[in-house]
Write a protein that holds these residues in place. Structure first.
Motif, short mmCIF file in Angstrom:
data_model
loop_
_atom_site.label_atom_id
_atom_site.label_comp_id
_atom_site.label_asym_id
_atom_site.label_seq_id
_atom_site.Cartn_x
_atom_site.Cartn_y
_atom_site.Cartn_z
N MET A 24 50.35 48.43 20.18
CA MET A 24 50.00 47.59 21.31
C MET A 24 48.66 48.06 21.87
N LYS A 25 47.59 47.29 21.60
CA LYS A 25 46.24 47.71 21.98
C LYS A 25 45.49 46.71 22.84
N ASN A 26 45.91 45.45 22.84
CA ASN A 26 45.22 44.45 23.65
C ASN A 26 45.26 44.88 25.11
N THR A 27 44.11 44.93 25.75
CA THR A 27 44.01 45.45 27.12
C THR A 27 44.88 44.65 28.09
N GLY A 28 44.88 43.34 27.94
CA GLY A 28 45.68 42.50 28.82
C GLY A 28 47.16 42.73 28.65
N LEU A 29 47.62 42.84 27.40
CA LEU A 29 49.04 43.10 27.15
C LEU A 29 49.46 44.44 27.73
N ILE A 81 53.52 35.21 30.82
CA ILE A 81 52.63 34.22 30.20
C ILE A 81 53.20 32.81 30.35
N ASN A 82 54.47 32.65 30.01
CA ASN A 82 55.08 31.33 30.14
C ASN A 82 55.21 30.90 31.59
N GLY A 83 55.38 31.88 32.48
CA GLY A 83 55.52 31.57 33.90
C GLY A 83 54.28 30.92 34.48
N VAL A 84 53.10 31.49 34.19
CA VAL A 84 51.87 30.89 34.73
C VAL A 84 51.59 29.55 34.06
N ALA A 85 52.01 29.41 32.79
CA ALA A 85 51.84 28.12 32.12
C ALA A 85 52.70 27.06 32.79
N ARG A 86 53.93 27.42 33.14
CA ARG A 86 54.81 26.46 33.81
C ARG A 86 54.30 26.10 35.20
N ALA A 136 46.49 33.32 31.77
CA ALA A 136 47.00 33.97 30.56
C ALA A 136 45.91 34.09 29.50
N ILE A 137 45.11 33.04 29.36
CA ILE A 137 43.99 33.08 28.41
C ILE A 137 43.01 34.19 28.80
N ASP A 138 42.66 34.22 30.07
CA ASP A 138 41.65 35.19 30.54
C ASP A 138 42.10 36.63 30.33
N ILE A 139 43.36 36.94 30.63
CA ILE A 139 43.80 38.33 30.53
C ILE A 139 43.86 38.80 29.08
N LEU A 140 44.17 37.90 28.15
CA LEU A 140 44.25 38.29 26.74
C LEU A 140 42.88 38.37 26.08
N LEU A 141 41.88 37.73 26.69
CA LEU A 141 40.52 37.80 26.15
C LEU A 141 39.69 38.92 26.79
N GLU A 142 40.24 39.55 27.82
CA GLU A 142 39.50 40.55 28.58
C GLU A 142 39.73 41.96 28.02
N ASP A 143 38.64 42.73 27.88
CA ASP A 143 38.73 44.09 27.37
C ASP A 143 38.54 45.17 28.45
N ILE A 198 43.91 40.01 37.57
CA ILE A 198 44.46 38.84 36.86
C ILE A 198 45.98 38.97 36.76
N ARG A 199 46.44 40.18 36.41
CA ARG A 199 47.89 40.38 36.29
C ARG A 199 48.59 40.20 37.63
N LEU A 200 47.96 40.66 38.70
CA LEU A 200 48.56 40.49 40.02
C LEU A 200 48.70 39.01 40.38
N LYS A 201 47.68 38.23 40.05
CA LYS A 201 47.76 36.78 40.29
C LYS A 201 48.88 36.17 39.45
N MET A 202 48.99 36.63 38.19
CA MET A 202 50.05 36.14 37.32
C MET A 202 51.42 36.48 37.88
N GLN A 203 51.57 37.70 38.39
CA GLN A 203 52.85 38.12 38.93
C GLN A 203 53.25 37.28 40.14
N LYS A 204 52.30 37.06 41.04
CA LYS A 204 52.59 36.26 42.23
C LYS A 204 52.98 34.83 41.85
N LEU A 205 52.26 34.29 40.87
CA LEU A 205 52.56 32.94 40.41
C LEU A 205 53.93 32.88 39.75
N ASN A 206 54.27 33.93 39.01
CA ASN A 206 55.56 33.97 38.33
C ASN A 206 56.71 34.11 39.33
#
Length: 562
Positions: free
Chosen positions: A255-260, A287-292, A299-306, A314-322
């Motif tokens: 597991m190396k992707n920075t966003g993951l 990931i599915n939560g922010v999509a819903r 989700a796109i931004d966090i997986l493309l970010e190094d 970004i993760r904090l925003k995702m968590q609040k949205l989820n």
């Protein structure tokens, strides 16, 4: 709740090791290969129909400096799969861009381009976004559609003939219609010789870039294996298929992707000891939560970010949205529970305000609660459109497609989308009641593999954990019945007070999630119970005493007073 011991495929001997006992119960001929598959279980990617041609076309686009656009599908598999392709292409060209659609708007390239059928006032933002998608495709020379659209024939014809853009589709969904306007790589094609029909979109993309690298030869494609694993596991691909097990396990170990990694750390997951649950309970829901919730871009931004510093907010925003998603989902389920007719073989729940982004997950919850297939959808302009979920392995999509009347049922056999005229609903309900087979007992049942006394759990725990490292579709978790547990006390824990922990006098504990403080409240000191659930070791580092704590734990599904 009924407790049933799983019928063994081969009767174990008393002298068998725990590993061999489980293997015989589950019908695993080579347990070591199952638990730790090696690279030789991988299939030759060149067996996949059109993969060489598709790879050559993408390589040609790179060499000729053509403009490439990749298309994101709004779920965890589509997002990870497209991220793999986008990251890979950027090693060779800067002339690449992406488009996406929101989950509430539906899946597939047709929904990403739709304009004329929308309400100019209500759907103004979507119309503007879809026009931008169309412009990007028009300006491109090659469109790569990932994890969708094998059956979007009309939209592909429009792109090919009107927008003059070549199309490659990398998909894994069932093929209902012939699409002559695209170069299709999909293992579900009838004449495709690729043996593993259980690859997800991320798996198909991985195989494609493997073939591309045989020509280009500058990138290690295994650097994307973590994204492959997330896509495969999140899309509920079978984990009893050895190739899938190898790909997912390699991803968990690399597991190396920075966003993951940021998502895992934010979820307080030990990244040095990852299980399939890390994807199923931490990564995929976010990931599915922010999509819903209509924000796939996070989700796109966090997986493309190094840069981890940029991933944190970004993760904090995702968590609040989820968290908001969970509340909304809870409200929808409570609202729909009032509409359920338990006398029906299939639950039809219709609402003019239902959301595409929630129909599937709500249908799944209702299916699990009522032990039967469910259709959840919205009635709009004389049409019911929504999602279906099956139960107990019943091939519900095929059953719906056999209805004599105009009906669209697409996706997987057990989970997909449905569209039907409201005028035909009475006939559909009549068809269901007349032809729907019995799906056996609807009483809640738990099937366990092994039975043991509480004094024996240490003999079993580590070997059971090896099997449960990667469990899911095709290989459900090993469950056990533990007898003779002596209760000390029960307590309600967690921020939301929806978890009950039962302490015992047996050097172990029991835990139950998503219940209230009344669960197990009748148990007192020295009560002796039997419990059924998942046996594992609860491990964490106690910073106060500077020591790693390891406590045997059963995540219980049910208990009975002995």
């Amino acid at each position: 709740m009924k407790w049933i011991q799983r019928k063994a495929k081969v009767t174990p001997k008393k002298s068998d090791s725990v590993i061999d006992k489980i293997a015989k119960i589950r019908g695993i001929s080579d347990p070591e290969k199952f638990l730790n598959p090696t690279e030789d279980v991988l299939h030759d990617p060149y067996l996949m129909k059109n993969i060489q041609e598709a790879s050559n076309r993408i390589i040609s686009a790179i060499g000729n400096k053509e403009r490439i656009v990749v298309s994101y599908d709004p779920d965890a598999d589509g997002i990870t799969a497209t991220t793999i392709m986008l990251r890979y292409l950027k090693n060779y060209t800067d002339n690449v861009d992406y488009i996406y659609g929101e989950r509430n708007d539906g899946h597939g390239i047709e929904e990403m381009l739709k304009v004329s059928a929308l309400n100019p006032e209500k759907d103004a933002d979507r119309i503007e976004h879809n026009k931008a998608n169309t412009d990007k495709i028009r300006e491109a020379d090659l469109l790569i559609i990932i994890d969708s659209s094998s059956n979007d024939v009309e939209a592909c014809e429009f792109i090919k003939d009107k927008l003059k853009t070549d199309i490659i589709i990398l998909d894994h969904h069932a093929i209902e219609r012939k699409n002559k306007h695209v170069l299709l790589v999909n293992p579900q094609q009838i004449d495709c010789e690729y043996p593993n029909k259980q690859l997800s979109g991320a798996g198909v993309v991985f195989k494609t870039i493997q073939v591309m690298e045989d020509t280009l030869g500058e990138v290690d494609v295994w650097q994307y294996i973590d994204l492959v694993a997330v896509g495969m596991y999140a899309d509920v691909m079978r984990v009893d298929v050895l190739e899938n097990r190898y790909l997912i396990m390699q991803g968990l170990r690399n597991m190396k992707n920075t966003g993951l990694i940021r998502i895992l750390k934010g979820g307080k997951v030990d990244t040095f000891k990852l299980k399939g649950d890390a994807i199923g309970f931490t990564i995929a829901p976010l990931i599915n939560g922010v999509a819903r919730m209509g924000n796939i871009k996070l989700a796109i931004d966090i997986l493309l970010e190094d840069d981890d510093a940029k991933c944190k907010p970004i993760r904090l925003k995702m968590q609040k949205l989820n968290e908001a998603r969970k509340e909304k989902q809870k409200e929808i389920v409570e609202q729909y529970l009032k509409k359920v007719d338990e006398s029906k073989k299939v639950l039809l729940v219709m609402d003019e305000q239902s959301s595409k982004g929630f129909n599937g997950i709500v249908a799944q919850q209702l299916s699990e609660k009522y032990k039967r297939p469910v259709i959840v959808g919205r009635i709009h302009k004389g049409t019911l459109s929504g999602s279906f979920r099956s139960y107990n392995g019943f091939k519900f999509k095929k059953f719906l497609q056999q209805f004599v009347g105009e009906i669209e049922a697409q996706g997987h056999e057990s989970a997909g989308g449905i569209s039907i005229s409201t005028e035909l609903l009475p006939q559909l309900e009549e068809y269901i009641e007349k032809h729907m087979p019995s799906l056996e007992d609807t009483e809640a049942t738990v099937v366990y593999d092994l039975e043991m006394d509480v004094s024996e759990i240490h003999e079993y725990i580590r070997d059971i954990e090896r099997y449960n490292l990667l469990a899911g579709n095709g290989f459900p978790k090993i469950l056990v019945r533990v007898n003779g547990i002596t209760v000390e006390e029960s307590e309600c824990i967690g921020k939301t007070q929806e978890t009950v922990k039962i302490k015992t006098f047996d050097d172990m504990e029991l835990i139950k999630f998503r219940v209230d403080d009344q669960y197990a409240s009748e148990l007192g000191y020295f009560d002796v119970i039997d419990a059924v659930g998942q046996l594992g070791m609860n491990e964490f580092y106690n910073f106060a005493i500077k020591k790693r704590i390891c406590t045997p734990q059963v995540m219980i599904q049910d208990y009975k007073v002995s």
